[in-house]
Design a protein around this motif. Structure first.
Motif, PDB file in Angstrom:
ATOM      1  N   VAL A  95       0.834  -1.197   0.000  1.00 50.82           N
ATOM      2  CA  VAL A  95       0.000   0.000   0.000  1.00 50.82           C
ATOM      3  C   VAL A  95       0.876   1.256   0.000  1.00 50.82           C
ATOM      4  CG1 VAL A  95      -1.880   1.164   1.210  1.00 50.82           C
ATOM      5  CG2 VAL A  95      -1.655  -1.327   1.358  1.00 50.82           C
ATOM      6  N   ALA A  96       0.452   2.282  -0.733  1.00 47.81           N
ATOM      7  CA  ALA A  96       1.195   3.553  -0.757  1.00 47.81           C
ATOM      8  C   ALA A  96       0.855   4.381   0.479  1.00 47.81           C
ATOM      9  CB  ALA A  96       0.848   4.337  -2.017  1.00 47.81           C
ATOM     10  N   ILE A  97       1.886   4.980   1.070  1.00 46.02           N
ATOM     11  CA  ILE A  97       1.694   5.896   2.195  1.00 46.02           C
ATOM     12  C   ILE A  97       2.304   7.236   1.777  1.00 46.02           C
ATOM     13  CG2 ILE A  97       1.947   6.234   4.682  1.00 46.02           C
ATOM     14  CD1 ILE A  97       0.746   3.535   4.184  1.00 46.02           C
ATOM     15  N   PRO A  98       1.543   8.087   1.100  1.00 45.52           N
ATOM     16  CA  PRO A  98       2.105   9.339   0.585  1.00 45.52           C
ATOM     17  C   PRO A  98       2.661  10.218   1.708  1.00 45.52           C
ATOM     18  CG  PRO A  98      -0.082   8.933  -0.346  1.00 45.52           C
ATOM     19  CD  PRO A  98       0.123   7.925   0.745  1.00 45.52           C
ATOM     20  N   GLY A  99       3.756  10.872   1.401  1.00 45.32           N
ATOM     21  CA  GLY A  99       4.334  11.818   2.361  1.00 45.32           C
ATOM     22  C   GLY A  99       5.198  11.173   3.435  1.00 45.32           C
ATOM     23  N   VAL A 100       5.228   9.838   3.496  1.00 50.20           N
ATOM     24  CA  VAL A 100       6.050   9.153   4.501  1.00 50.20           C
ATOM     25  C   VAL A 100       7.188   8.421   3.786  1.00 50.20           C
ATOM     26  CG1 VAL A 100       6.090   7.399   6.313  1.00 50.20           C
ATOM     27  CG2 VAL A 100       4.058   8.825   6.004  1.00 50.20           C
ATOM     28  N   PHE A 105       9.419   5.550   7.786  1.00 51.99           N
ATOM     29  CA  PHE A 105       8.544   4.413   8.081  1.00 51.99           C
ATOM     30  C   PHE A 105       9.299   3.329   8.852  1.00 51.99           C
ATOM     31  CE2 PHE A 105       6.614   0.541   5.727  1.00 51.99           C
ATOM     32  CZ  PHE A 105       5.816   0.213   6.801  1.00 51.99           C
ATOM     33  N   THR A 108      10.136   4.383  12.338  1.00 46.31           N
ATOM     34  CA  THR A 108       8.966   4.283  13.204  1.00 46.31           C
ATOM     35  C   THR A 108       8.698   2.827  13.586  1.00 46.31           C
ATOM     36  OG1 THR A 108       8.089   6.159  11.967  1.00 46.31           O
ATOM     37  CG2 THR A 108       6.578   5.062  13.461  1.00 46.31           C
ATOM     38  N   VAL A 147       6.735   5.866   0.750  1.00 50.07           N
ATOM     39  CA  VAL A 147       6.442   4.433   0.737  1.00 50.07           C
ATOM     40  C   VAL A 147       5.477   4.049  -0.393  1.00 50.07           C
ATOM     41  CG1 VAL A 147       5.516   2.494   2.066  1.00 50.07           C
ATOM     42  CG2 VAL A 147       6.798   4.313   3.236  1.00 50.07           C
ATOM     43  N   ASN A 148       5.983   3.328  -1.357  1.00 46.47           N
ATOM     44  CA  ASN A 148       5.190   2.760  -2.470  1.00 46.47           C
ATOM     45  C   ASN A 148       4.447   3.792  -3.314  1.00 46.47           C
ATOM     46  OD1 ASN A 148       5.875   0.097  -1.780  1.00 46.47           O
ATOM     47  ND2 ASN A 148       4.291   0.061  -0.205  1.00 46.47           N
TER      48      ASN A 148
END
Lengths: 261, 448
Positions: A95-100, A105, A108, A147-148
């Motif tokens: 899954v894409a996590i825009p801005g991270v 990631f 964290t 991320v993605n």
């Protein structure tokens, strides 16, 4: 290799939350540290469901049986607790996590493994990340990308492998990681898994796949064939080879015979 | 002949009245006193906006703003030494990176101004408006409440132009580059008080200017109302960077009027961050006044508790070959709500316009709400314009992905929200306000 299984499921049954029909109808599986198991099956056989149930996906509900990971009742643990105790699932569709960024990631995720109040040392983290990326022959700039977000299929899978490398799981579940990959990307995934297992031989791997071709690059110790929610055959690599020739047809027939009996 | 029906003068109260204008105008030069009175007349004859007006449909002033309970701020103490400044203000200023100059405004009055000697030597002017009335009358006379936000633009532009107590003027002459921002930091502290201040930024042709406005306050038991008007005049071939950060306490009503007039081949970019106050309203208008003008607009908001944010934006293309790009993103937690109403207007002669507008909202709770209303009004035929808006919730699949890497549900949610908002800040160079805003977002995230 140790004799105690890292993962042991018995008569594991599951269904999609809010639906009636069971998809897993009693799966028995034992994986010991360092072993590579492949689960193969046709579409709709429940192989991907097995991966998601082991990872704790909220869309599935366990209806019976048991699953123990490293001696703990896996089914009692939340998804994040499973991850922190050493279960890792590489997604079929990351899954894409825009801005991270990937680096943020992973930082964290490592921070989440520490006790409350402990702070991850940022320099240590940078060292770990760079060293892991070097091992996997990735460019350091890759970790600065979100991320993605806008990744090609191959990049997404590389990202899964990188996370696996940094999080160092005891059990890595590859949920159809090979689907939709061209041969080069497939090799990247396989090389990653092989490199990491060579480095940490105690890591167990569960490969979920529809196709034999991934097994040309990752040599499994055991191959299981799953049809209609049950493992119908287990054996060595030769099982996969026979599938390549005969497909799943004979197992489907076998299944219908069993059901009819 | 029938006399026109007498209408009550809406918004004229026991303290917000002609006598208040009188007190401010006393001792001011005639041109300014006259300007105040003209604004006051416009205020008197303009009704208070109601929800029947499209622009105010979701913000009911009859419930959100009680003018009768407010008194205009006194002109405030003249000199407050830095030792007496509230700690929150010191903290906000310490967080800032380098600056070319500072303005500190407390309770509607500028109490401190500084500017580097290099900038002064190049003819840059940074001053309080009250000082500038005497020191730079021609500058104010030509530009203040005249070109960008004249009083006849609505009830609140009139109110501000009639009753402003102080503010800032920044003037950067032709060919001069201010490499570091001028920082305007504001603090207001009195409940039941209405504050009116202004900012006037003038960048002459070929100049480069950067301004950061920030406002802070404590929480208020009784409403405090802060109304600001920011005018940005960007000369031909100039570059303007503007950022505002609103971090007022609960109980405050913050209303900001912002307008930029962008000259030929000039570039302006602005960032509008809304984090504080119980009610915040922004009227933003960027006018692409000459060919080749470019305006880049970013907005970011994060509401929680029962905060209500209303953003009304307009990209006005008055000239051909101009470009504008707007991105507004916000997260809404608890029972907070937001409104985004944006319009791209393209005048008949503004051929070859390139204009974009995007608003994205992330709802973090069942009770949170967002209204997204993008709009186009195009009267030219050779243009490229697009707009889009979304209101969504946290994706379960994304949260599961993060949880499967060991993040708790809370941490996973925070990371997604952080990324969603950071996306806006990442479109700006570091420094300026990004670190400060990031920290402010973190504070709110901890409450989630």
């Amino acid at each position: 290799m140790s004799d105690a299984p890292i993962l042991k499921t018995a008569d594991l049954r599951a269904k999609v939350t809010d639906e009636e029909i069971e998809i897993l109808k009693g799966v028995d599986l034992e994986i010991r540290p360092g072993e590579i198991h492949a689960i193969m099956g046709p579409n709709g056989s429940g192989k991907s469901t097995l991966a998601k149930v082991l990872a704790g996906h909220p869309g599935y509900e366990v209806t019976g049986g048991s699953a123990f990971f490293d001696g703990q009742d896996l089914l009692e643990l939340e998804t994040d607790e499973r991850a922190r105790s050493g279960v890792f699932m590489a997604f079929q569709y990351p899954v894409a996590i825009p801005g991270v960024s990937i680096a943020n990631f992973l930082r964290t995720a490592l921070q989440a493994r520490l006790e409350d109040g402990d702070e991850l040392d940022l320099f240590d983290f940078q060292d770990i990340l760079l060293e892991r990326m070097e091992l996997l022959e990735m460019s350091p700039s890759f970790a600065e990308r979100a991320v993605n977000d806008g990744f090609s299929g191959g990049e997404k899978k590389r990202n899964e492998i990188l996370q696996m490398a940094v999080l160092e799981p005891a059990l890595a579940i590859m949920d159809e990681t090979d689907s939709g990959l061209d041969i080069d990307a497939l090799k990247v995934v396989a090389r990653g898994v092989n490199t990491l297992q060579k480095e940490r031989p105690e890591m167990a791997v569960l490969l979920i796949t529809h196709y034999q071709r991934l097994l040309n690059y990752i040599q499994p110790d055991f191959v299981h064939v799953i049809v209609d929610g049950r493992i119908v055959r287990s054996g060595g690599p030769e099982v996969a080879l026979s599938l390549e020739e005969g497909g799943y047809r004979e197992y489907r027939q076998l299944q219908s015979t069993v059901s009819a009996a | 002949m029938q006399a026109p029906a007498a209408r009550p003068l809406e918004g004229v109260t026991a303290t917000i009245n002609a006598a208040a204008v009188e007190r401010l105008a006393a001792g001011e030069p005639d041109w300014l006193a006259e300007r105040r009175w003209r604004a006051w007349e416009a205020y008197e004859r303009t009704p208070l906006p109601t929800t029947r007006l499209e622009e105010w449909r979701y913000t009911d002033l009859s419930r959100k703003l009680d003018l009768d309970a407010l008194s205009p701020a006194a002109r405030g103490p003249r000199g407050i030494s830095p030792e007496a400044w509230p700690p929150e203000l010191h903290q906000a200023m310490r967080e800032d990176w380098d600056a070319a100059g500072h303005i500190v405004e407390i309770d509607g009055r500028v109490v401190h101004a500084d500017l580097t000697s290099e900038a002064r030597a190049q003819g840059v002017v940074l001053a309080s408006l009250r000082e500038a009335v005497h020191a730079h009358p021609d500058l104010l006379r030509e530009h203040l409440a005249a070109r960008a936000i004249p009083p006849d633009q609505g009830k609140f532009s009139a109110l501000n132009a009639a009753l402003w107590t102080d503010g800032t003027v920044l003037f950067v002459p032709r060919n001069v580059t201010l490499p570091l921002p001028v920082r305007i930091t504001r603090w207001v502290s009195d409940p039941a008080t209405a504050y009116f201040t202004r900012t006037l930024v003038i960048g002459e042709d070929w100049s480069t200017v950067s301004v950061v406005e920030e406002i802070l306050s404590p929480n208020f038991d009784e409403q405090a109302f802060f109304l600001s008007a920011t005018e940005v005049l960007a000369g031909d071939n100039s570059t303007t960077h503007y950022a505002s950060v609103q971090r007022m306490g609960l109980g405050a009503f913050h209303m900001a009027l912002y307008r930029s007039l962008v000259g030929r081949d000039a570039r302006t970019d602005s960032l509008h961050v809304t984090l504080g106050a119980s009610t915040a309203r922004l009227d933003l208008n960027s006018e692409l006044a000459a060919p080749g003008a470019h305006s880049h607009i970013l907005g970011l908001y994060f509401g929680n508790e029962d905060q209500h944010f209303d953003h009304c934006t307009s990209q006005n293309h008055a000239a051909p070959h101009a470009t504008s790009d707007l991105l507004y993103k916000g997260a809404l937690d608890d029972a907070s709500g937001s409104v985004f109403r944006g319009i791209i207007r393209v005048s008949p002669g503004a051929q070859r316009t390139d204009a974009y507008q995007t608003n994205r909202n992330l709802l973090l709770s069942e009770e949170a709400s967002a209204h997204a209303l993008p709009n186009l009004e195009i009267e030219a035929d050779d243009v490229r314009c697009s707009h889009g808006a979304t209101v969504g919730q946290l994706e379960e699949e994304a949260l599961f992905y993060l949880q499967s890497r060991g993040l708790s549900r809370r941490r996973a949610e925070r990371l997604v929200v952080r990324g969603f908002l950071q996306d806006v800040l990442q479109r700006r160079p570091p420094g300026s306000v990004t670190e400060k805003v990031t920290r402010a977002i973190e504070e709110k995230l901890r409450a989630h």
